[in-house]
Design an enzyme around this catalytic site. Sequence first.
Site, mmCIF file in Angstrom:
data_model
loop_
_atom_site.group_PDB
_atom_site.id
_atom_site.type_symbol
_atom_site.label_atom_id
_atom_site.label_comp_id
_atom_site.label_asym_id
_atom_site.label_seq_id
_atom_site.Cartn_x
_atom_site.Cartn_y
_atom_site.Cartn_z
ATOM 1 N N THR A 160 8.175 4.147 -3.574
ATOM 2 C CA THR A 160 7.739 4.591 -5.046
ATOM 3 C C THR A 160 8.246 6.183 -5.290
ATOM 4 O OG1 THR A 160 5.619 3.629 -4.511
ATOM 5 C CG2 THR A 160 5.610 5.147 -5.934
ATOM 6 N N VAL A 171 7.319 2.371 3.934
ATOM 7 C CA VAL A 171 8.347 1.789 2.984
ATOM 8 C C VAL A 171 7.750 1.872 1.767
ATOM 9 C CG1 VAL A 171 9.527 -0.386 2.500
ATOM 10 C CG2 VAL A 171 9.186 0.226 4.840
ATOM 11 N N CYS A 172 6.543 1.582 1.471
ATOM 12 C CA CYS A 172 5.908 1.587 -0.154
ATOM 13 C C CYS A 172 6.081 3.184 -0.571
ATOM 14 C CB CYS A 172 4.486 1.406 -0.025
ATOM 15 S SG CYS A 172 4.305 -0.313 0.582
ATOM 16 N N ASP A 173 5.886 4.100 0.440
ATOM 17 C CA ASP A 173 6.019 5.567 0.071
ATOM 18 C C ASP A 173 7.405 6.044 -0.349
ATOM 19 O OD1 ASP A 173 4.758 8.252 0.436
ATOM 20 O OD2 ASP A 173 6.740 8.409 1.664
ATOM 21 N N SER A 206 0.923 -1.267 -0.008
ATOM 22 C CA SER A 206 -0.057 0.040 -0.023
ATOM 23 C C SER A 206 0.887 1.238 0.130
ATOM 24 C CB SER A 206 -1.012 0.056 1.215
ATOM 25 O OG SER A 206 -1.694 1.241 1.271
#
Length: 177
Positions: A68, A63-65, A58
């Site tokens: 990306t 971490v995804c932030d 998500s």
Amino acid sequence: MAERAGVTTMKGNPLTLVGNEIKVGDQAPEATLVANDLSEVKLSSFKGKKVIISAVPSLDTPVCDLETKRFNQEASKLSDVVVLTISKDLPFAQKRWCGANGATAVKTLSDYRGNFGETYGILIKGLSLLARCIFVVDEAGKVTYVQLVKEVASEPNYEEVLKAVKGSEACGCGHNH
């Protein structure tokens, strides 16, 4: 449907992934995803270009932030490479995230109603989220690199991914050197 137990973990707890494992040398399977404007996007529409597929649980997690944002930064420097970030987030949330972060070089696609997770063997059983995994696909639609991140809460090895993309870029033969 095939299942792979314990190939990845979340905060140390083993997870089971649903779907067949995609390996280097496989033809990238077709999947239909949803763009920020709710239009359908087929992965095959990117044939003829190199594609980095960054699957994440998500965008609303730290971490995804970070991942990306990093791929957005790298994507702006790569010519003729499409960088896709795929998650189960709704297209509205992905659009909001891109706007808030000025992310224009990566293309976010949603698997909220799709089959991408199972088709690529990275759907987390029970959570119905995507595992953190990077696929590099060459112009002919062949998978040239796969990095399933062992611990979902960790960032991927960006240098390896970029080397894989540039490796297939250098000689144009589609193999990693």
